[in-house]
Design a protein around this motif. Structure first.
Motif, short mmCIF file in Angstrom:
data_model
loop_
_atom_site.label_atom_id
_atom_site.label_comp_id
_atom_site.label_asym_id
_atom_site.label_seq_id
_atom_site.Cartn_x
_atom_site.Cartn_y
_atom_site.Cartn_z
N ASN A 110 0.82 -1.21 0.00
CA ASN A 110 0.00 0.00 0.00
C ASN A 110 0.86 1.26 0.00
N PHE A 111 1.93 1.25 0.79
CA PHE A 111 2.85 2.39 0.80
C PHE A 111 3.51 2.57 -0.56
N GLU A 112 3.89 1.47 -1.20
CA GLU A 112 4.50 1.57 -2.53
C GLU A 112 3.54 2.20 -3.53
N LEU A 113 2.26 1.83 -3.45
CA LEU A 113 1.28 2.39 -4.37
C LEU A 113 0.96 3.84 -4.04
N ALA A 114 0.88 4.16 -2.76
CA ALA A 114 0.51 5.51 -2.35
C ALA A 114 1.65 6.51 -2.55
N TRP A 115 2.87 6.11 -2.22
CA TRP A 115 4.03 7.00 -2.31
C TRP A 115 5.17 6.31 -3.04
N LEU A 130 8.76 7.67 -2.36
CA LEU A 130 9.30 7.59 -1.00
C LEU A 130 10.33 6.47 -0.92
N PRO A 131 11.51 6.74 -0.36
CA PRO A 131 12.53 5.68 -0.26
C PRO A 131 12.03 4.52 0.61
N PRO A 132 12.45 3.30 0.29
CA PRO A 132 12.01 2.13 1.06
C PRO A 132 12.34 2.23 2.55
N GLU A 133 13.47 2.85 2.89
CA GLU A 133 13.84 2.99 4.29
C GLU A 133 12.82 3.84 5.04
N ARG A 134 12.37 4.91 4.40
CA ARG A 134 11.39 5.80 5.03
C ARG A 134 10.04 5.09 5.18
N ARG A 135 9.66 4.31 4.16
CA ARG A 135 8.43 3.54 4.25
C ARG A 135 8.49 2.57 5.42
N ALA A 136 9.65 1.93 5.59
CA ALA A 136 9.81 0.98 6.70
C ALA A 136 9.70 1.70 8.05
N GLU A 137 10.26 2.90 8.14
CA GLU A 137 10.14 3.69 9.38
C GLU A 137 8.69 4.01 9.70
N ILE A 138 7.95 4.43 8.68
CA ILE A 138 6.54 4.77 8.89
C ILE A 138 5.76 3.53 9.31
N LEU A 139 6.01 2.43 8.65
CA LEU A 139 5.31 1.19 8.98
C LEU A 139 5.63 0.72 10.40
#
Length: 69
Positions: free
Chosen positions: A34-39, A42-51
Motif C-alpha cells: 500500500n505504501f509503494e502504491l501511495a508513495w 518515497l525511499p524504502p527505508e522511510r516507508r519501513a520507518e513509517i510502517l
C-alpha cells in the motif's frame, strides 16, 4: 510507582510489537505494498520507518487497553 507503570507499559508494547511482526507477516506485506502504491517516490527505508511507527502505535494502544480493569 508511575515510573514502574510506564516501564511495564513499554515492555508490554515491545512484546506486542514483536508478536504482531511475527504473527502477521501478511499484514506487513500488505501495508508495504500500500505504501509503494501511495508513495512511489518515497525511499524504502522511510516507508519501513513509517510502517514500524504504525505497528508501535498499535502495540501501545493494545498494551494500554490490556491494563484497563
Amino acid at each position: 510507582m508511575l515510573q514502574r507503570s510506564i516501564c511495564g507499559a513499554r515492555c508490554c508494547a515491545r512484546f506486542a510489537f514483536a508478536c504482531f511482526d511475527r504473527a502477521a507477516p501478511r499484514l506487513r506485506r500488505t501495508a508495504q505494498r500500500n505504501f509503494e502504491l501511495a508513495w512511489p517516490a518515497l525511499p524504502p527505508e522511510r516507508r519501513a520507518e513509517i510502517l514500524d511507527g504504525c505497528w508501535w502505535s498499535l502495540a501501545r494502544v493494545l498494551a494500554t487497553l490490556a491494563r484497563f480493569p
